[in-house]
Write a protein that holds these residues in place. Structure first.
Motif: not given
Length: 355
Positions: A162-167, A170-176, A182-186, A196-201
């Motif tokens: 239900r939550q995604l934490a990006v840590e 510094t130069r990247l936008d964590p919201a982006a 967000d396809d991993q939610l649920g 899928a996470i590797e392809r997205d990042l």
């Protein structure tokens, strides 16, 4: 006095021996052994055969006939015979057997006692195998229960993302980054699609590496390690911001401030000269890196830098002992006027030179 019939009279006593004379007595002649012709005729008593199959009656007198023809009547005293004896030998009295309801009750008690004893013996001989079987059943049941609980918990909707934490950005936008994932939610935490996470990042060139951590009950944490850009490469379209490995992390039509321009004249990305120049830039503190305007590295031991402003030049040499060279260079710069075109030679840090 009359004798009983069948008993012969005793033989007459022998004659008295003659008195010994004064002379040496002569050995008397041995009397001849009586023969059948000379032996006196005696009346013998009739004998009676004994039947050994019949018990001996000791209450009657025994007829004993001696070799001398004498007969004596001997009566053996006997003890009174107890009932239940035979031939003078005592027999064990038969135990009194119960009959009727008492016999049935005692039989049931004996049967129950025997069965109870057999069960105790069976338990005693099978105690070790029963303990081993019970232990195996307990261990197996515990493991099966744990597996069942883990499966039910892991695949339950209660542990969905239900939550995604990006840590680590510094130069990247964590919201982006969160929007890309967000396809991993649920999804349950156990069913997160790491491919899928590797392809997205992979769409973020600033990301050098990352790690994914599931934090129950509903959080998926992504820790990012960003690339460190060190220099700019001038191209026909503008400038490419690259890291120490030569990976382009950003493209721009204009020069990006805060980064030196890497001169690749006579070399290329990935060459030994490029690697030496990138290693020198990585070792510089931020205060020095901000002053560098251009850097070149035609060969691994000919790295040179030009500062912005008055155009002071630094002869660095190779990438060895870069930290020591950076400390010496900072002390040398502090002794000079930044507006003068000075050249600092720290290729030999034990004997630096200012020209």
């Amino acid at each position: 006095m009359k004798r009983p019939p069948g008993i012969t009279p005793p033989p007459p006593p022998p004659p008295p021996a003659a008195e010994p004379s004064a002379e040496r007595p002569k050995r008397a002649a041995r009397a001849p052994r009586p023969t059948a012709a000379t032996a006196p005729t005696q009346a013998t008593a009739p004998t009676q055969a004994i039947d050994q199959t019949q018990p001996l009656d000791l209450t009657q007198p025994l007829d004993l006939t001696g070799s001398l023809g004498r007969t004596r009547s001997v009566k053996v005293p006997t003890a009174p015979v107890a009932p239940g004896t035979r031939g003078g030998t005592a027999r064990p009295a038969a135990s009194k057997r119960p009959s009727g309801p008492d016999a049935a009750r005692q039989l049931r008690k004996a049967t129950a006692a025997r069965r109870r004893f057999e069960r105790q013996e069976a338990r005693r001989f099978t105690q070790r195998s029963r303990r081993r079987r019970i232990t195996l059943l307990i261990v197996g049941g515990t493991l099966a229960g744990l597996v069942l609980v883990v499966l039910l918990t892991a695949y339950s909707p209660l542990l969905a993302v239900r939550q995604l934490a990006v840590e680590g950005t510094t130069r990247l936008d964590p919201a982006a980054v969160g929007t890309a994932l967000d396809d991993q939610l649920g999804k349950p935490l156990a069913l997160v699609d790491y491919g899928a996470i590797e392809r997205d990042l992979a769409a973020f060139p600033y990301i050098e590496s990352y790690s994914v951590e599931a934090r129950p009950p509903d959080t998926l944490a992504v820790r990012v390690v960003e690339r460190r850009p060190v220099a700019l490469l001038q191209t026909a379209a503008g400038f490419d911001l690259i890291d120490a490995a030569g990976v382009v992390v950003q493209q721009s039509g204009e020069r990006i401030p805060g980064f030196p321009v890497l001169d690749l004249t006579g070399t290329e990305v990935g060459s030994p000269g490029f690697q030496a120049a990138a290693a020198v830039l990585m070792s510089l503190p931020d205060s020095l890196l901000a002053q560098v305007d251009r850097i070149s590295g035609t060969t691994p031991d000919s790295v040179t830098m030009v500062f912005s402003g008055a155009g002071q030049r630094v002869v660095w040499g190779d990438a060895e002992e870069s930290e020591l060279k950076a400390q010496i260079l900072q002390k040398l710069i502090a002794t000079q006027d930044p507006s003068l075109p000075v050249e600092y030679d720290v290729s030999s840090p034990q004997s630096p030179v200012i020209r």
